[in-house]
Design a protein around this motif. Structure first.
Motif, PDB file in Angstrom:
ATOM      1  N   PHE A   1     -10.227   8.343   1.387  1.00  0.00           N
ATOM      2  CA  PHE A   1      -9.750   7.408   2.412  1.00  0.00           C
ATOM      3  C   PHE A   1      -9.208   8.194   3.584  1.00  0.00           C
ATOM      4  O   PHE A   1      -8.323   9.047   3.424  1.00  0.00           O
ATOM      5  N   ARG A   2      -9.764   7.923   4.741  1.00  0.00           N
ATOM      6  CA  ARG A   2      -9.349   8.599   5.972  1.00  0.00           C
ATOM      7  C   ARG A   2      -9.412  10.127   5.754  1.00  0.00           C
ATOM      8  O   ARG A   2     -10.460  10.648   5.378  1.00  0.00           O
ATOM      9  N   ASP A   3      -8.307  10.832   5.916  1.00  0.00           N
ATOM     10  CA  ASP A   3      -8.361  12.288   5.754  1.00  0.00           C
ATOM     11  C   ASP A   3      -7.878  12.737   4.374  1.00  0.00           C
ATOM     12  O   ASP A   3      -7.579  13.929   4.181  1.00  0.00           O
TER      13      ASP A   3
ATOM     14  N   GLU B   1      -1.063   3.826  -0.946  1.00  0.00           N
ATOM     15  CA  GLU B   1      -1.028   5.247  -0.608  1.00  0.00           C
ATOM     16  C   GLU B   1      -1.144   6.063  -1.901  1.00  0.00           C
ATOM     17  O   GLU B   1      -0.705   5.637  -2.975  1.00  0.00           O
TER      18      GLU B   1
ATOM     19  N   ALA C   1      -6.595   7.430  -1.300  1.00  0.00           N
ATOM     20  CA  ALA C   1      -5.765   6.256  -1.540  1.00  0.00           C
ATOM     21  C   ALA C   1      -6.011   5.831  -2.984  1.00  0.00           C
ATOM     22  O   ALA C   1      -6.940   6.311  -3.643  1.00  0.00           O
TER      23      ALA C   1
ATOM     24  N   ASP D   1      -4.012  -3.281   6.379  1.00  0.00           N
ATOM     25  CA  ASP D   1      -4.945  -3.385   7.502  1.00  0.00           C
ATOM     26  C   ASP D   1      -6.367  -2.976   7.111  1.00  0.00           C
ATOM     27  O   ASP D   1      -7.205  -2.721   7.968  1.00  0.00           O
ATOM     28  N   VAL D   2      -6.630  -2.906   5.798  1.00  0.00           N
ATOM     29  CA  VAL D   2      -7.928  -2.450   5.301  1.00  0.00           C
ATOM     30  C   VAL D   2      -8.526  -3.501   4.375  1.00  0.00           C
ATOM     31  O   VAL D   2      -7.825  -4.091   3.547  1.00  0.00           O
TER      32      VAL D   2
ATOM     33  N   LYS E   1      -9.339  -5.466  11.221  1.00  0.00           N
ATOM     34  CA  LYS E   1      -9.087  -4.678  10.024  1.00  0.00           C
ATOM     35  C   LYS E   1     -10.220  -3.681   9.784  1.00  0.00           C
ATOM     36  O   LYS E   1     -11.388  -3.955  10.052  1.00  0.00           O
ATOM     37  N   GLU E   2      -9.812  -2.533   9.260  1.00  0.00           N
ATOM     38  CA  GLU E   2     -10.786  -1.516   8.879  1.00  0.00           C
ATOM     39  C   GLU E   2     -11.481  -1.960   7.589  1.00  0.00           C
ATOM     40  O   GLU E   2     -10.838  -2.487   6.671  1.00  0.00           O
TER      41      GLU E   2
ATOM     42  N   ILE F   1     -13.827  -0.686   4.348  1.00  0.00           N
ATOM     43  CA  ILE F   1     -14.431   0.400   3.589  1.00  0.00           C
ATOM     44  C   ILE F   1     -15.203  -0.217   2.429  1.00  0.00           C
ATOM     45  O   ILE F   1     -14.862  -1.297   1.948  1.00  0.00           O
TER      46      ILE F   1
ATOM     47  N   TYR G   1      -1.978  -0.432   2.281  1.00  0.00           N
ATOM     48  CA  TYR G   1      -2.813  -0.482   3.479  1.00  0.00           C
ATOM     49  C   TYR G   1      -3.293  -1.917   3.669  1.00  0.00           C
ATOM     50  O   TYR G   1      -4.394  -2.289   3.268  1.00  0.00           O
TER      51      TYR G   1
END
Length: 280
Positions: A31-33, A111, A36, A95-96, A6-7, A9, A93
């Motif tokens: 978050f990312r680009d 999201e 979130a 996976d975070v 898992k990522e 943050i 998410y």
């Protein structure tokens, strides 16, 4: 990164990202680009408030618990249920992992969606009434389809417990995104009553939003376009003729002692207006 890893943050201070404080804390986080939404289900309410609200939910309203971890679990359960049934809801998410100034449990990363909500769209005087009616026409079969699924499956979690125009977004692809599932109803025996309750909640919210000047047109349009007359009829039974004498007496008392019951867009006046239009 391995597929099963898992990522992670981390936020040591979330205050710059506060988006909304409404019993929960919502943060618009980088978050990312993009962004979130980090939702923390522990809010500013006292433990006594959580307990008293939970007792009312469970013992009186036949709803799920109001405790933070229970709302965290219920919302995730409902999100998955609605998504699997074909309705658009926020993605999560899973996976975070978020670390830092958040509790170990009781948070979720969603999201970020920046789209107009029904309440703003239908209140906008710059949008012609006919366009708003056309939007409502597109919504009605989606709404009805979910009600039929709830009845067929005897699934109270498919009822929008906090359903109104504040909790529906209009997506670019024409879909409608539903949100706010922290609590749900529990009784499989009362799904038809719960559908009636939701219909009244949406319609009274619609009335408050479009105003008395246009509400009659929207209500007439609903009578013409909603695909199940029996469910519309049942809103009056739910409000005034419940077969349970205790509930019938409770609603009679509610109409007598609560000032809001006499307001133009109360659930009672909404049920009366709907019945009148159906039989005119």
């Amino acid at each position: 990164m391995a597929s099963n890893q898992k990522e992670v943050i981390r936020f040591n201070d979330l205050s710059p990202y506060l988006l909304l404080k409404n019993g929960n804390y919502l943060y618009k986080v980088p978050f990312r680009d993009g962004f979130a939404v980090l939702k923390v289900y522990y809010g500013d309410r006292s433990l006594l408030k959580y307990i008293s609200k939970t007792l009312g939910n469970v013992l009186v309203s036949n709803q799920t618990s109001f405790m933070p971890l229970a709302r965290w679990h219920t919302e995730y359960e409902c999100l998955n249920l609605w998504r699997e049934a074909g309705f658009r809801v926020f993605d999560t998410y899973d996976d975070v992992i978020v670390e830092g100034c958040v509790p170990r449990q009781g948070w979720r990363l969603f999201e970020y969606v920046d789209r107009p909500r029904f309440i703003h769209y239908f209140a906008d005087p710059n949008v012609p009434v006919d366009e708003r009616l056309d939007m409502w026409k597109r919504f009605l079969p989606v709404w009805h389809h979910r009600h039929r699924l709830a009845l067929e499956r005897r699934e109270p979690r498919l009822i929008h417990e906090n359903g109104d125009l504040k909790h529906v977004m209009i997506m670019e692809d024409g879909q409608f995104l539903f949100f706010d599932f922290e609590m749900s109803y529990r009784s499989r025996r009362k799904v038809k009553d719960l559908v009636a309750r939701e219909i009244l909640a949406y319609l009274k919210s619609l009335g408050k939003t479009v105003g008395e000047e246009h509400w009659d047109r929207f209500m007439r349009f609903t009578v013409e376009q909603y695909l199940d007359r029996d469910l519309l009829e049942h809103t009056y039974t739910f409000a005034f003729r419940n077969p349970n004498p205790l509930l019938r007496a409770a609603r009679m008392l509610d109409r007598k002692i609560k000032p809001r019951a006499g307001k133009p867009f109360s659930k009672y006046n909404t049920a009366r207006k709907l019945r009148l239009l159906m039989h005119s």
